[in-house]
Write a protein that holds these residues in place. Structure first.
Motif, PDB file in Angstrom:
ATOM      1  N   UNK A   1       0.919  -1.361   0.016  1.00 20.27           N
ATOM      2  CA  UNK A   1      -0.014  -0.016   0.057  1.00 20.27           C
ATOM      3  C   UNK A   1       1.108   1.278  -0.049  1.00 20.27           C
ATOM      4  N   UNK A   2       0.460   2.151  -1.083  1.00 21.00           N
ATOM      5  CA  UNK A   2       1.481   3.601  -0.985  1.00 21.00           C
ATOM      6  C   UNK A   2       0.711   4.647  -0.775  1.00 21.00           C
ATOM      7  N   UNK A   3       1.342   5.596   0.047  1.00 20.14           N
ATOM      8  CA  UNK A   3       0.516   6.951   0.075  1.00 20.14           C
ATOM      9  C   UNK A   3       0.782   7.815  -1.193  1.00 20.14           C
ATOM     10  N   UNK A   4       1.632   7.590  -1.831  1.00 24.04           N
ATOM     11  CA  UNK A   4       1.836   8.129  -3.222  1.00 24.04           C
ATOM     12  C   UNK A   4       0.989   7.480  -4.068  1.00 24.04           C
ATOM     13  N   UNK A   5       0.286   8.190  -4.891  1.00 23.12           N
ATOM     14  CA  UNK A   5      -0.269   7.808  -6.153  1.00 23.12           C
ATOM     15  C   UNK A   5       0.493   7.682  -7.415  1.00 23.12           C
ATOM     16  N   UNK A   6       0.823   6.706  -7.787  1.00 24.22           N
ATOM     17  CA  UNK A   6       2.085   6.684  -8.573  1.00 24.22           C
ATOM     18  C   UNK A   6       1.590   7.342 -10.165  1.00 24.22           C
ATOM     19  N   UNK A   7       0.347   7.347 -10.272  1.00 27.97           N
ATOM     20  CA  UNK A   7      -0.428   7.490 -11.496  1.00 27.97           C
ATOM     21  C   UNK A   7      -0.251   9.444 -11.625  1.00 27.97           C
ATOM     22  N   UNK A   8      -0.734   9.934 -10.424  1.00 25.31           N
ATOM     23  CA  UNK A   8      -1.004  11.242 -10.250  1.00 25.31           C
ATOM     24  C   UNK A   8       0.377  12.111  -9.541  1.00 25.31           C
TER      25      UNK A   8
ATOM     26  N   UNK B   1      10.175  -2.849  -4.642  1.00 28.36           N
ATOM     27  CA  UNK B   1       9.311  -4.027  -4.412  1.00 28.36           C
ATOM     28  C   UNK B   1       9.340  -4.414  -2.976  1.00 28.36           C
ATOM     29  N   UNK B   2      10.357  -3.970  -2.118  1.00 26.15           N
ATOM     30  CA  UNK B   2      10.199  -4.405  -0.973  1.00 26.15           C
ATOM     31  C   UNK B   2       9.401  -3.763  -0.062  1.00 26.15           C
ATOM     32  N   UNK B   3       9.139  -2.528  -0.119  1.00 26.79           N
ATOM     33  CA  UNK B   3       8.639  -1.633   0.954  1.00 26.79           C
ATOM     34  C   UNK B   3       7.204  -1.079   0.579  1.00 26.79           C
ATOM     35  N   UNK B   4       6.502  -0.699   1.600  1.00 25.64           N
ATOM     36  CA  UNK B   4       5.213  -0.179   1.563  1.00 25.64           C
ATOM     37  C   UNK B   4       4.805   0.702   2.715  1.00 25.64           C
ATOM     38  N   UNK B   5       3.874   1.548   2.770  1.00 23.88           N
ATOM     39  CA  UNK B   5       3.587   2.514   3.758  1.00 23.88           C
ATOM     40  C   UNK B   5       2.362   1.810   4.783  1.00 23.88           C
ATOM     41  N   UNK B   6       2.677   2.110   5.849  1.00 24.10           N
ATOM     42  CA  UNK B   6       1.593   1.872   6.983  1.00 24.10           C
ATOM     43  C   UNK B   6       2.037   2.705   8.130  1.00 24.10           C
TER      44      UNK B   6
ATOM     45  N   UNK C   1       3.674 -18.761  13.438  1.00 20.62           N
ATOM     46  CA  UNK C   1       4.264 -17.713  12.629  1.00 20.62           C
ATOM     47  C   UNK C   1       3.284 -16.531  12.531  1.00 20.62           C
ATOM     48  N   UNK C   2       3.497 -15.280  12.682  1.00 21.70           N
ATOM     49  CA  UNK C   2       2.569 -14.272  12.271  1.00 21.70           C
ATOM     50  C   UNK C   2       3.467 -13.290  11.414  1.00 21.70           C
ATOM     51  N   UNK C   3       3.344 -13.480  10.128  1.00 24.90           N
ATOM     52  CA  UNK C   3       3.869 -12.856   9.105  1.00 24.90           C
ATOM     53  C   UNK C   3       3.108 -12.345   8.055  1.00 24.90           C
ATOM     54  N   UNK C   4       2.495 -10.982   8.101  1.00 22.48           N
ATOM     55  CA  UNK C   4       1.864 -10.309   7.055  1.00 22.48           C
ATOM     56  C   UNK C   4       2.416  -9.616   5.826  1.00 22.48           C
ATOM     57  N   UNK C   5       3.866  -9.855   5.927  1.00 24.02           N
ATOM     58  CA  UNK C   5       4.754  -9.049   4.859  1.00 24.02           C
ATOM     59  C   UNK C   5       4.292  -9.328   3.402  1.00 24.02           C
ATOM     60  N   UNK C   6       4.100 -10.434   3.195  1.00 21.07           N
ATOM     61  CA  UNK C   6       3.859 -10.828   1.573  1.00 21.07           C
ATOM     62  C   UNK C   6       2.519 -10.202   1.196  1.00 21.07           C
ATOM     63  N   UNK C   7       1.744  -9.666   2.018  1.00 18.09           N
ATOM     64  CA  UNK C   7       0.556  -9.207   1.576  1.00 18.09           C
ATOM     65  C   UNK C   7       0.567  -7.575   1.441  1.00 18.09           C
ATOM     66  N   UNK C   8       1.403  -6.884   2.348  1.00 17.67           N
ATOM     67  CA  UNK C   8       1.515  -5.628   2.756  1.00 17.67           C
ATOM     68  C   UNK C   8       2.939  -4.891   2.561  1.00 17.67           C
ATOM     69  N   UNK C   9       3.795  -6.123   2.224  1.00 22.95           N
ATOM     70  CA  UNK C   9       5.291  -5.764   2.053  1.00 22.95           C
ATOM     71  C   UNK C   9       5.803  -5.308   3.320  1.00 22.95           C
ATOM     72  N   UNK C  10       7.112  -4.581   3.329  1.00 22.47           N
ATOM     73  CA  UNK C  10       7.768  -4.508   4.595  1.00 22.47           C
ATOM     74  C   UNK C  10       7.469  -2.903   4.922  1.00 22.47           C
ATOM     75  N   UNK C  11       6.631  -2.756   5.926  1.00 20.06           N
ATOM     76  CA  UNK C  11       6.305  -1.433   6.571  1.00 20.06           C
ATOM     77  C   UNK C  11       7.103  -0.966   7.642  1.00 20.06           C
TER      78      UNK C  11
END
Length: 344
Positions: free
Chosen positions: A49-56, A176-181, A292-302
């Protein structure tokens, strides 16, 4: 209950926008299907999930926005109002501004005033540092309830117009590794049966005479496209070699300090670098019976938000007597971090 016992009452999180999967990321940057398959197979992160809209090229949400959202939900879940909060601590590597500190903007939005506030500048270890500061201040006996927050806006370091085909691996991997949150937890010394107590925490610099594994310049690509040097670089080979070893050392030290055996751990919250790397780390920890509790595949490294995503998932599952081990490694200057929890 002894005054030194610190309970975690709640943990909640916030994500910006809709998930951006690898196919959509590949389309935006003009990469082919083979690149998308490489990300799936060798990185193991499916979306972010990204706070920056890549399109705009516009910023849709700030760190303060996400942190305030997560904190408000955590306070509501804990049944704690703004007037009940005695201190606020935020850990982040990507604050919105140099001044005012993001923690103070968040406190203001929540209606919190007249209390100590602290903002810690660190990467993946920052959330653990913030939890430790909150815990130690509560243990002093002067305060009873702390709001602890962690979050990142990694997408501020994306260049939406970058030519990924021309980047070296030290820069390419970050797309590809990182996301926002953001995430938040409410800690208290008040009696709270059925909640986990923080039994032990670990925060330690171990990078003497070691080259940093990750460097992030103060301003991101959206702020200074004219920079004559890379704004973010990651030595992924060094990380692959060091993080699994350091993770095992963290787990062993936490367990030894408490006299717990690996089989005593019911839930494992391992480092969340990427789907592939997390799997490798878990395999080497020697705690096979833990869930194991691992959400990284779904939301990336936040980054500093990630421990709160893990806590948000595990807290509703805990029964009296359950033990939780959390482990994190920050590669910037090689920091060890972790915690051990036990439900009482």
């Amino acid at each position: 209950m002894e005054a030194s016992e610190v309970h975690i009452l709640s943990a909640r999180t916030a994500l910006p926008g809709e998930p951006l999967d690898n196919a959509a990321l590949a389309r935006h940057f003009g990469m082919d299907e083979l690149w998308e398959q490489w990300v799936d197979a060798f990185v193991g992160t499916r979306a972010r999930h990204l706070s920056v809209d890549l399109g705009t090229r516009r910023l849709r949400s700030t760190l303060a926005d996400l942190s305030a959202e997560a904190a408000a939900k955590a306070l509501a879940d804990a049944g704690v109002g703004p007037a009940d909060v005695d201190l606020v601590v935020l850990g982040t590597a990507t604050p919105d501004q140099l001044m005012p500190a993001t923690v103070n903007v968040v406190a203001d939005r929540l209606g919190i005033d007249g209390v100590p506030t602290y903002q810690l500048q660190s990467g993946c270890a920052g959330a653990f540092q913030a939890l430790e500061v909150g815990r130690q201040m509560l243990r002093s006996g002067e305060y009873r309830t702390a709001l602890v927050i962690g979050g990142e806006l990694c997408s501020r370091h994306y260049d939406p117009d970058a030519d990924l085909a021309r980047l070296d691996s030290a820069e390419l991997v970050n797309f590809v590794l990182f996301g926002d949150g953001a995430g938040a937890a409410v800690l208290t010394t008040r009696p709270a049966p059925g909640t986990p107590v923080v039994r032990r925490m670990l925060n330690r610099l171990t990078g003497l005479n070691r080259v940093p594994g990750q460097i992030v310049e103060w301003t991101g690509a959206l702020d200074r496209r004219f920079a004559d040097r890379s704004h973010i670089k990651e030595d992924y080979k060094a990380i692959e070699a060091s993080v699994p070893v350091m993770s095992r050392e963290i787990a062993d030290e936490l367990l030894d300090g408490l006299g717990w055996a690996p089989t005593d751990v019911d839930y494992l919250l391992p480092p969340q670098l990427s789907g592939r790397m997390t799997r490798r780390i878990v395999d080497g920890l020697g705690i096979p019976a833990a869930e194991e509790v691992s959400p990284v595949a779904a939301i990336a490294n936040t980054g500093n938000a990630m421990p709160f995503f893990q806590l948000e998932e595990v807290l509703p599952q805990l029964a009296v007597g359950d033990r939780v081990l959390g482990v994190s490694v920050e590669s910037s200057k090689w920091l060890k971090a972790g915690f051990a929890l036990e439900t009482v």
